[in-house]
Design a protein around this motif. Structure first.
Motif, PDB file in Angstrom:
ATOM      1  N   SER A 156      31.041  38.786  36.032  1.00  0.00           N
ATOM      2  CA  SER A 156      31.298  38.423  34.956  1.00  0.00           C
ATOM      3  C   SER A 156      32.989  37.944  34.914  1.00  0.00           C
ATOM      4  O   SER A 156      33.435  37.107  35.873  1.00  0.00           O
ATOM      5  N   SER A 157      32.879  36.519  33.947  1.00  0.00           N
ATOM      6  CA  SER A 157      34.395  35.708  34.044  1.00  0.00           C
ATOM      7  C   SER A 157      35.247  36.821  33.969  1.00  0.00           C
ATOM      8  O   SER A 157      36.267  36.045  34.286  1.00  0.00           O
ATOM      9  N   SER A 158      34.688  37.495  33.375  1.00  0.00           N
ATOM     10  CA  SER A 158      36.574  38.398  33.363  1.00  0.00           C
ATOM     11  C   SER A 158      36.816  39.561  34.761  1.00  0.00           C
ATOM     12  O   SER A 158      37.448  40.126  34.409  1.00  0.00           O
ATOM     13  N   THR A 159      35.786  39.550  35.558  1.00  0.00           N
ATOM     14  CA  THR A 159      35.838  39.865  37.168  1.00  0.00           C
ATOM     15  C   THR A 159      37.166  39.690  38.102  1.00  0.00           C
ATOM     16  O   THR A 159      37.040  38.176  37.976  1.00  0.00           O
ATOM     17  N   PRO A 160      37.995  40.259  37.953  1.00  0.00           N
ATOM     18  CA  PRO A 160      39.165  39.723  38.693  1.00  0.00           C
ATOM     19  C   PRO A 160      38.744  38.856  40.083  1.00  0.00           C
ATOM     20  O   PRO A 160      37.808  39.613  40.549  1.00  0.00           O
ATOM     21  N   HIS A 161      40.226  38.073  40.619  1.00  0.00           N
ATOM     22  CA  HIS A 161      39.477  38.179  42.133  1.00  0.00           C
ATOM     23  C   HIS A 161      39.757  38.567  43.010  1.00  0.00           C
ATOM     24  O   HIS A 161      39.909  40.325  42.949  1.00  0.00           O
ATOM     25  N   PHE A 162      39.126  38.682  43.905  1.00  0.00           N
ATOM     26  CA  PHE A 162      38.688  39.575  45.322  1.00  0.00           C
ATOM     27  C   PHE A 162      37.707  40.532  44.932  1.00  0.00           C
ATOM     28  O   PHE A 162      37.578  41.081  45.955  1.00  0.00           O
ATOM     29  N   ALA A 163      37.081  40.983  43.789  1.00  0.00           N
ATOM     30  CA  ALA A 163      36.368  42.123  42.759  1.00  0.00           C
ATOM     31  C   ALA A 163      34.899  42.103  43.217  1.00  0.00           C
ATOM     32  O   ALA A 163      34.625  40.109  43.589  1.00  0.00           O
ATOM     33  N   ARG A 164      34.255  43.365  44.462  1.00  0.00           N
ATOM     34  CA  ARG A 164      33.573  43.522  45.241  1.00  0.00           C
ATOM     35  C   ARG A 164      31.860  43.555  43.518  1.00  0.00           C
ATOM     36  O   ARG A 164      32.160  44.675  43.025  1.00  0.00           O
ATOM     37  N   THR A 165      31.323  42.266  43.506  1.00  0.00           N
ATOM     38  CA  THR A 165      30.215  42.759  42.872  1.00  0.00           C
ATOM     39  C   THR A 165      29.142  42.976  42.906  1.00  0.00           C
ATOM     40  O   THR A 165      29.054  41.947  43.945  1.00  0.00           O
ATOM     41  N   GLY A 166      27.919  43.151  42.124  1.00  0.00           N
ATOM     42  CA  GLY A 166      26.463  42.769  43.104  1.00  0.00           C
ATOM     43  C   GLY A 166      26.202  41.129  42.606  1.00  0.00           C
ATOM     44  O   GLY A 166      25.099  40.932  43.901  1.00  0.00           O
ATOM     45  N   SER A 167      26.818  40.231  42.529  1.00  0.00           N
ATOM     46  CA  SER A 167      26.532  39.126  42.382  1.00  0.00           C
ATOM     47  C   SER A 167      27.224  38.251  43.565  1.00  0.00           C
ATOM     48  O   SER A 167      27.436  36.984  43.732  1.00  0.00           O
TER      49      SER A 167
END
Length: 293
Positions: free
Chosen positions: A140-151
């Motif tokens: 989401s736009s709350s996800t921090p910089h460089f964090a790995r997610t499903g997308s």
């Protein structure tokens, strides 16, 4: 650091037997928020982890009325509920939104901004697990910089949206960050928000055990690391102007926080150093704004 023991009401608003994941501090956070608000309240809960915890209508794990609107319309639904209660003479009943970051930072931001512009008398609580966690842990736009997610399997290429600053620009009466990792601070801020009229926003950091790659007994520990490293500063903004930094010092490098989560396991040294610089810069900005007051 030892945590002060908090005593909750014997008649909890959030019942046992809810559908939260084992070890999830989303439920712990909600339990303390609702305990501070009491039974004279009504909740608006959009699709989110909190909607799963509350349960599908007409059933609920909460002992207060719950309305589940569409994902984008929480603040609008809360505004309508607030006006209906006022018209019926129930002006002392609290209207609280319990939403995730997807329905707040992203899909619900337009409604939230409109409610803030009108200064609707609602308390909006965002349970920020930094992604769309119950649909596959997408960013989401709350996800921090460089964090790995499903997308973002190689890591997110942009920084986390600063929602508190956005809402402070609306000059709302109160906006603050908190986390169950520091429960006395969280409880104090809910009590403070409860006593204020107008649009109030609380953003609560909630580490997602599965989405972040955290053991199920380490949610609180990771939340504390987020605060101690400055990755999630605890602060308040009143009337869009008065800043209070609740933790005046960072006591850990961000490396300690990153190492506690699988979503950052891919980072190289230069990326860790870049994140440290981002956090140091943001921290210095908060210190300046707090000192200026």
């Amino acid at each position: 650091m030892r945590m002060e023991k908090l005593s909750l009401a014997e008649d909890p608003v959030l019942c046992s037997g809810h559908a939260a994941c084992p070890g999830c501090i989303d439920a712990l956070s909600a339990r303390h928020v609702l305990s501070a608000l009491g039974r004279n309240a009504a909740a608006v809960i959009p699709p989110s982890c909190m909607a799963i915890i509350a349960g599908a209508q007409p059933f609920s794990a909460m002992r207060i009325p719950v309305y589940q609107p569409s994902l984008e319309s929480s603040a609008a639904a809360a505004s309508g509920l607030r006006r209906a209660l006022d018209a019926s003479g129930r002006k002392d009943t609290h209207v609280v939104v319990l939403a995730g970051d997807g329905g707040t930072y992203d899909i619900g931001l337009q409604c939230l901004s409109s409610a803030a512009e009108r200064n609707e008398n609602i308390l909006y609580v965002c349970f920020d697990n930094e992604g769309y966690m119950n649909t596959g842990a997408q960013k989401s736009s709350s996800t921090p910089h460089f964090a790995r997610t499903g997308s973002t399997p190689a890591g997110k290429t942009s920084r986390k949206k600063n929602l508190i600053e956005i809402m402070a620009a609306h000059d709302i009466p109160y906006a603050a960050t908190a986390t169950a990792g520091f429960l006395p601070d969280l409880a104090r801020k809910v009590e403070k928000a409860k006593a204020i009229r107008g649009t109030r926003l609380l953003v609560l950091l909630v580490p997602c055990l599965d989405g972040w790659g955290v053991p199920e007994d380490q949610g609180i520990a990771v939340a504390r690391l987020a605060v101690e490293s400055g990755a999630f500063p605890l602060y308040e903004v009143e009337d869009g102007q008065r800043y209070t930094l609740n933790t005046p010092h960072k006591s850990r490098p961000v490396r300690d926080y990153l190492r506690a989560q699988r979503r950052y396991a891919h980072l190289e040294e230069r990326e860790i150093e870049e994140l440290q610089l981002e956090i140091d810069t943001g921290w210095a900005r908060l210190q300046r704004r707090s000192a200026y007051q």
